[in-house]
Design a protein around this motif. Structure first.
Motif, short mmCIF file in Angstrom:
data_model
loop_
_atom_site.label_atom_id
_atom_site.label_comp_id
_atom_site.label_asym_id
_atom_site.label_seq_id
_atom_site.Cartn_x
_atom_site.Cartn_y
_atom_site.Cartn_z
N VAL A 169 64.92 63.91 -81.67
CA VAL A 169 64.09 63.69 -80.50
C VAL A 169 62.91 64.65 -80.59
O VAL A 169 63.09 65.84 -80.91
N LEU A 170 61.72 64.15 -80.31
CA LEU A 170 60.52 64.96 -80.43
C LEU A 170 60.31 65.87 -79.22
O LEU A 170 60.56 65.47 -78.08
N ALA A 171 59.83 67.07 -79.49
CA ALA A 171 59.49 68.03 -78.44
C ALA A 171 57.98 68.17 -78.29
O ALA A 171 57.51 68.83 -77.38
N ALA A 172 57.24 67.56 -79.21
CA ALA A 172 55.78 67.67 -79.20
C ALA A 172 55.18 66.32 -79.59
O ALA A 172 55.85 65.47 -80.17
N PRO A 207 56.35 63.47 -76.76
CA PRO A 207 57.60 64.19 -76.56
C PRO A 207 58.64 63.31 -75.88
O PRO A 207 58.33 62.51 -75.00
N GLY A 208 59.88 63.45 -76.32
CA GLY A 208 60.99 62.66 -75.78
C GLY A 208 61.26 61.40 -76.58
O GLY A 208 62.27 60.74 -76.36
N GLU A 236 62.64 59.15 -79.39
CA GLU A 236 63.72 59.20 -80.38
C GLU A 236 63.21 58.58 -81.67
O GLU A 236 62.80 57.44 -81.69
N CYS A 281 58.25 70.65 -83.85
CA CYS A 281 58.02 69.33 -83.23
C CYS A 281 59.31 68.67 -82.78
O CYS A 281 59.26 67.71 -82.01
N TRP A 282 60.44 69.15 -83.25
CA TRP A 282 61.72 68.51 -82.94
C TRP A 282 62.41 69.21 -81.79
O TRP A 282 62.57 70.43 -81.78
N GLU A 283 62.86 68.42 -80.78
CA GLU A 283 63.65 68.95 -79.67
C GLU A 283 65.08 69.19 -80.15
O GLU A 283 65.69 70.19 -79.84
N THR A 284 65.58 68.22 -80.86
CA THR A 284 66.90 68.34 -81.47
C THR A 284 66.69 68.29 -82.98
O THR A 284 65.80 67.60 -83.47
#
Length: 64
Positions: free
Chosen positions: A10-13, A30-31, A33, A48-51
């Protein structure tokens, strides 16, 4: 391809990548998948990755 494809991460940026088929620019927010390994391998900055993205399988190529 199955409709139940697991997300690689999942992207954070916001990221800018190229569509792997049409080769046109895409903006992912962001957000989002990311489910396509060809897109995930273009996102090289770990921030850039949330997870953490799942490992992308390598293709086996024989070399001579």
């Amino acid at each position: 391809m199955s409709a139940a494809v697991k997300a690689l991460g999942v992207l954070a940026a916001t990221v800018h990548v190229l569509d792997p088929v049409e080769r046109v620019p895409m903006v992912l927010t962001p957000g989002t998948e990311v489910k396509d390994p060809a897109v995930a391998e273009q996102i090289t900055n770990p921030v850039c990755w949330e997870t953490e993205p799942a490992p992308i399988p390598k293709t086996n190529r024989k070399t001579t």
